[in-house]
Motif scaffolding. Structure first.
Motif, short mmCIF file in Angstrom:
data_model
loop_
_atom_site.label_atom_id
_atom_site.label_comp_id
_atom_site.label_asym_id
_atom_site.label_seq_id
_atom_site.Cartn_x
_atom_site.Cartn_y
_atom_site.Cartn_z
N SER A 15 0.84 -1.19 0.00
CA SER A 15 0.00 0.00 0.00
C SER A 15 0.88 1.24 0.00
CB SER A 15 -0.90 -0.01 1.25
OG SER A 15 -1.72 1.12 1.27
N GLY A 16 0.56 2.20 -0.87
CA GLY A 16 1.35 3.42 -0.95
C GLY A 16 2.59 3.32 -1.81
N SER A 17 2.73 2.21 -2.53
CA SER A 17 3.94 1.99 -3.33
C SER A 17 3.92 2.75 -4.65
CB SER A 17 4.13 0.50 -3.61
OG SER A 17 3.03 -0.01 -4.34
N GLY A 18 2.71 3.17 -5.08
CA GLY A 18 2.60 3.87 -6.36
C GLY A 18 1.94 3.05 -7.45
N LYS A 19 1.52 1.82 -7.12
CA LYS A 19 0.97 0.95 -8.17
C LYS A 19 -0.35 1.48 -8.74
CE LYS A 19 -1.00 -2.54 -4.98
NZ LYS A 19 -0.72 -1.79 -3.73
N SER A 20 -1.21 2.03 -7.90
CA SER A 20 -2.47 2.59 -8.41
C SER A 20 -2.23 3.84 -9.24
CB SER A 20 -3.43 2.90 -7.26
OG SER A 20 -3.86 1.70 -6.64
N THR A 21 -1.25 4.65 -8.84
CA THR A 21 -0.88 5.83 -9.62
C THR A 21 -0.36 5.40 -10.98
OG1 THR A 21 -0.32 7.05 -7.61
CG2 THR A 21 0.56 7.90 -9.68
N MET A 22 0.45 4.34 -11.01
CA MET A 22 0.97 3.83 -12.27
C MET A 22 -0.17 3.31 -13.15
SD MET A 22 4.30 1.52 -12.97
CE MET A 22 3.77 -0.17 -12.84
N LEU A 23 -1.17 2.66 -12.54
CA LEU A 23 -2.32 2.18 -13.29
C LEU A 23 -3.08 3.34 -13.91
CD1 LEU A 23 -3.77 -0.64 -13.79
CD2 LEU A 23 -5.44 0.18 -12.16
N ASN A 24 -3.21 4.45 -13.17
CA ASN A 24 -3.89 5.63 -13.70
C ASN A 24 -3.16 6.21 -14.91
OD1 ASN A 24 -5.95 5.52 -11.82
ND2 ASN A 24 -4.97 6.95 -10.41
N VAL A 25 -1.83 6.16 -14.87
CA VAL A 25 -1.04 6.62 -16.01
C VAL A 25 -1.25 5.66 -17.19
CG1 VAL A 25 1.31 6.96 -16.90
CG2 VAL A 25 0.69 7.83 -14.63
N ILE A 67 1.35 5.17 -30.27
CA ILE A 67 0.88 6.55 -30.11
C ILE A 67 1.58 7.17 -28.90
CG2 ILE A 67 -1.12 8.02 -29.62
CD1 ILE A 67 -2.84 5.74 -30.81
N GLU A 68 2.07 8.40 -29.04
CA GLU A 68 2.71 9.06 -27.89
C GLU A 68 1.62 9.66 -27.01
OE1 GLU A 68 6.47 11.97 -26.80
OE2 GLU A 68 6.03 11.50 -28.89
N ALA A 69 1.16 8.85 -26.06
CA ALA A 69 0.02 9.22 -25.21
C ALA A 69 0.30 10.46 -24.37
CB ALA A 69 -0.35 8.05 -24.30
N SER A 70 1.56 10.66 -24.02
CA SER A 70 1.93 11.79 -23.17
C SER A 70 1.71 13.14 -23.85
CB SER A 70 3.39 11.67 -22.72
OG SER A 70 4.21 11.18 -23.77
N LYS A 71 1.42 13.14 -25.17
CA LYS A 71 1.22 14.40 -25.88
C LYS A 71 -0.20 14.54 -26.43
CE LYS A 71 6.03 15.27 -27.08
NZ LYS A 71 7.01 15.55 -28.14
N LEU A 72 -1.11 13.65 -26.02
CA LEU A 72 -2.49 13.72 -26.50
C LEU A 72 -3.29 14.80 -25.77
CD1 LEU A 72 -3.45 9.93 -26.78
CD2 LEU A 72 -2.69 11.44 -28.61
N SER A 73 -4.22 15.41 -26.47
CA SER A 73 -5.14 16.36 -25.84
C SER A 73 -6.13 15.59 -24.98
CB SER A 73 -5.91 17.14 -26.91
OG SER A 73 -6.81 16.27 -27.60
N ASN A 74 -6.89 16.29 -24.15
CA ASN A 74 -7.87 15.62 -23.29
C ASN A 74 -8.89 14.84 -24.10
OD1 ASN A 74 -6.73 16.49 -20.90
ND2 ASN A 74 -8.01 18.31 -20.75
N ILE A 98 -8.66 0.65 -24.26
CA ILE A 98 -8.50 0.13 -22.90
C ILE A 98 -9.84 -0.22 -22.28
CG2 ILE A 98 -7.63 0.65 -20.58
CD1 ILE A 98 -5.71 2.68 -21.96
N GLY A 99 -9.91 -1.39 -21.67
CA GLY A 99 -11.07 -1.77 -20.88
C GLY A 99 -10.69 -1.83 -19.41
N PHE A 100 -11.50 -1.24 -18.54
CA PHE A 100 -11.19 -1.15 -17.11
C PHE A 100 -12.07 -2.09 -16.30
CE2 PHE A 100 -10.04 2.95 -18.89
CZ PHE A 100 -8.80 3.21 -18.31
N GLY A 108 -3.70 3.75 -17.81
CA GLY A 108 -5.07 3.82 -18.29
C GLY A 108 -5.47 5.16 -18.86
N LEU A 109 -4.51 6.08 -19.00
CA LEU A 109 -4.76 7.42 -19.56
C LEU A 109 -5.73 8.23 -18.71
CD1 LEU A 109 -5.18 6.48 -23.36
CD2 LEU A 109 -3.09 7.01 -22.12
N LEU A 110 -5.81 7.89 -17.43
CA LEU A 110 -6.65 8.64 -16.50
C LEU A 110 -5.90 9.81 -15.90
CD1 LEU A 110 -8.24 5.57 -14.67
CD2 LEU A 110 -9.38 7.06 -16.32
N ASP A 111 -4.57 9.77 -15.99
CA ASP A 111 -3.72 10.83 -15.44
C ASP A 111 -2.65 11.15 -16.47
OD1 ASP A 111 -2.02 12.50 -14.04
OD2 ASP A 111 -2.03 11.31 -12.21
N ASN A 112 -2.68 12.36 -16.99
CA ASN A 112 -1.70 12.78 -18.00
C ASN A 112 -0.75 13.84 -17.45
OD1 ASN A 112 -0.73 12.45 -20.67
ND2 ASN A 112 -1.70 14.36 -21.30
#
Length: 229
Positions: free
Chosen positions: A42-52, A69-76, A87-89, A54-58
């Motif tokens: 818990s608190g290791s960063g795994k959920s944060t990494m999942l958000n990245v 595709i360079e996801a880090s440069k996509l618009s919202n 992606i399926g969640f 899953g394109l939930l956090d840019n």
């Protein structure tokens, strides 16, 4: 062939004195068709990494290549479209709408898909109905499509959630503790569904704290204090 490439991903939360680094130079590759577990305390960063993933956090530094595709440069809007198509969640607590039937919950993914199909042909109601019924049958819920979540067992609800994740035919399934709310027997049944999907060519990424779940995956990525071990 890599479907996911993270290069030197750094993620911070907070400002000034309270600023905290959650992900520290994360670099990983995941091949198309792999089944990978992400494990960490818990608190290791795994959920944060999942958000990245899953394109939930840019809001991070570094490079994220998603299927070329360079996801880090996509618009919202581009992020929303890629998230919906690629992606399926699947979540620990199912995240089903309790007022809707199993079929209606699955159909919601197709309704959202239509929202992002700007300039593209929309999915008809007839196709939505058939696709939703077909995918529920594939996960073993043919006779339950008109039941609401409260009328289904935990395992059945998770199958609805998996059907909802699959109905747009994404290449990647991201699952966050998908067996965490289930007993071990039902959890094993759900893992068999993921294994079947992986055998059919889907890339499956599962965040878990359960060693038994990780052992059913082809590879485990360990993360601790924001660092891949």
């Amino acid at each position: 062939m890599n479907i996911i490439e993270l290069k030197n991903i750094n993620k911070f939360f907070g400002e000034k004195e309270s600023r905290q680094q959650i992900l520290k130079n994360i670099s990983i590759n995941i091949e198309k068709g792999e089944m990978v577990a992400i494990m960490g305390p818990s608190g290791s960063g795994k959920s944060t990494m999942l958000n990245v993933l899953g394109l939930l956090d840019n809001n991070y530094s570094g490079e994220y290549m998603l299927d070329g595709i360079e996801a880090s440069k996509l618009s919202n809007n581009e992020l929303a479209m890629a998230r919906n198509e690629k992606i399926g969640f699947v979540f620990q607590n199912f995240n089903l709408i309790k007022e809707l039937s199993a079929k209606e919950n699955v159909k919601m993914s197709l309704i959202f898909s239509n929202i992002y199909k700007k300039g593209k042909e929309k999915i008809s109601k007839k196709v939505m109905d058939k696709s939703s019924s077909d995918i529920l049958e594939k996960v073993g819920l043919k006779n339950h499509e008109n039941k609401k979540p409260g009328q289904l067992s935990g395992g059945q609800q998770q199958r609805v959630a998996i059907a909802r994740a699959l109905v747009n035919n994404p290449e990647i399934i991201l699952a966050d503790e998908p067996t965490g709310a289930l007993d071990s027997k039902i959890g094993e049944e759900i893992m068999k569904v993921f294994l079947k999907l992986n055998n059919q060519g889907k890339t499956v990424i599962i965040v878990t704290h359960d060693e038994r779940v990780a052992q059913m995956c082809g590879r485990t990525i360990h993360i601790k204090d924001g660092v891949v071990q």
